[in-house]
Design an enzyme around this catalytic site. Structure first.
Site, mmCIF file in Angstrom:
data_model
loop_
_atom_site.group_PDB
_atom_site.id
_atom_site.type_symbol
_atom_site.label_atom_id
_atom_site.label_comp_id
_atom_site.label_asym_id
_atom_site.label_seq_id
_atom_site.Cartn_x
_atom_site.Cartn_y
_atom_site.Cartn_z
ATOM 1 C CD GLU A 202 -4.996 -9.074 4.357
ATOM 2 O OE1 GLU A 202 -4.408 -8.043 4.816
ATOM 3 O OE2 GLU A 202 -4.501 -9.557 3.289
ATOM 4 C CD GLN B 114 -0.928 -9.278 5.833
ATOM 5 O OE1 GLN B 114 -0.201 -8.688 4.838
ATOM 6 N NE2 GLN B 114 -1.928 -9.024 6.258
ATOM 7 C CG HIS C 203 -2.066 -1.205 1.190
ATOM 8 N ND1 HIS C 203 -3.141 -0.729 0.240
ATOM 9 C CD2 HIS C 203 -2.093 -2.332 1.948
ATOM 10 C CE1 HIS C 203 -3.735 -2.107 0.516
ATOM 11 N NE2 HIS C 203 -3.629 -2.799 1.436
ATOM 12 C CG ASP D 143 17.572 -12.100 -6.393
ATOM 13 O OD1 ASP D 143 17.413 -13.150 -6.300
ATOM 14 O OD2 ASP D 143 16.929 -11.843 -7.841
ATOM 15 C CB ALA E 283 -7.465 -2.942 8.352
ATOM 16 C CG ASP E 284 -7.536 -6.150 3.804
ATOM 17 O OD1 ASP E 284 -7.830 -5.082 3.180
ATOM 18 O OD2 ASP E 284 -5.785 -5.759 3.963
ATOM 19 N NE ARG F 42 1.391 -4.921 3.481
ATOM 20 C CZ ARG F 42 0.075 -4.811 4.309
ATOM 21 N NH1 ARG F 42 -0.456 -6.068 4.654
ATOM 22 N NH2 ARG F 42 0.086 -3.586 3.970
#
Length: 265
Positions: free
Chosen positions: A149, A147, A44, A85, A174-175, A71
């Protein structure tokens, strides 16, 4: 095995910090505060891989043993390969809903013949100086966090947590609340039940489960919910709260001084 991967396997109550401001100084200052890891969010935020690499350098340069998780935006194996990498300790992948998706994540972080990660030199292998050694040991070094969600993820939480190669599970509050139709209702019984379901899935698989705490007053609640680790705080929230607090203190001091001066006149 990286120190962080080993910590997830052998320790509890790890503390992380959430980074969304794309500047190495923010990463370095945070790493100096004794966290087990920082989580750089690229789902995000507009952060580029070059920015992530420089933030990772800053974390590595700080005193202490803080390591870097990133993430990623999705389970895209090309993106995962490019992030690894850079030489970070591992990745977090959002919105995993099935055990098959979790297995594909493990394949994406694993070199052949057991996985599909492309082989190339880069910062992770000291730009090729430790190329062969890195490739031979990387499969046992990458920390892989997924995660949960969504409702589908909840339904499959036990199977997801039990996938070999998954080091930790993370609840995205939140999600998850949004997907359950109760967005922002942090004290809703349905959200509490969903959290308990994921924590129980982790316990059954002997895999740690964590979540994010933005409001410090929620820490005790999350600890009581038996989370194994927490990401405690977010850089932008810290900035906002600290700025608001110091401004209010100044305004209060000015108001008190004005009142005192007027009473003396």
């Amino acid at each position: 095995m990286t120190q962080l991967k080993q910590k997830f396997q052998t320790e509890t109550d790890l503390a992380g910090a959430w980074l969304s401001v794309g500047h190495p100084t923010v990463a370095e200052v945070t790493a100096m505060c004794g966290f087990d890891f920082v989580l750089i969010d690229t789902e995000h935020t507009p952060l580029t891989l070059e920015t992530v690499e420089n933030m990772s350098r800053a974390v590595d340069a700080a005193d202490g043993g803080t390591e870097t998780l990133v993430r990623v935006p999705s389970d895209d194996p090309v993106r995962i390969k490019r992030v690894l990498d850079i030489g970070v300790a591992g990745i977090m992948v959002p919105s995993i809903e099935t055990a098959e998706e979790a297995r594909n994540i493990v394949k994406a972080v694993t070199y052949p013949p057991n996985g599909i990660r492309g082989v190339a030199s880069g910062r992770a292998s000291t730009y090729g100086d430790d190329f062969q050694q890195y490739v031979e040991t990387a499969n046992d070094s990458v920390t892989t966090v997924v995660q949960i969600e969504t409702q589908t993820g909840l339904d499959n939480a036990r199977e997801i947590a039990a996938v070999d190669g998954i080091d930790a599970v993370f609840v995205g509050p939140a999600d998850l609340s949004a997907n359950l139709g109760i967005f922002g209702e942090w004290e809703n019984d349905r959200l509490d039940a969903a959290i308990d379901r994921v924590v129980s899935a982790g316990d059954a698989a002997d895999v740690p489960v964590g979540t994010l705490v933005v409001d410090p007053t929620d820490i005790e609640t999350r600890v009581e919910q038996d989370f194994d680790f927490l990401i405690v705080g977010k850089d932008t929230s810290h900035l906002s709260a600290a700025n608001d607090r110091i401004r209010q203190r100044y305004e209060k001091a000015v108001s008190q001084h004005t009142a005192t001066t007027m009473s003396e006149d």
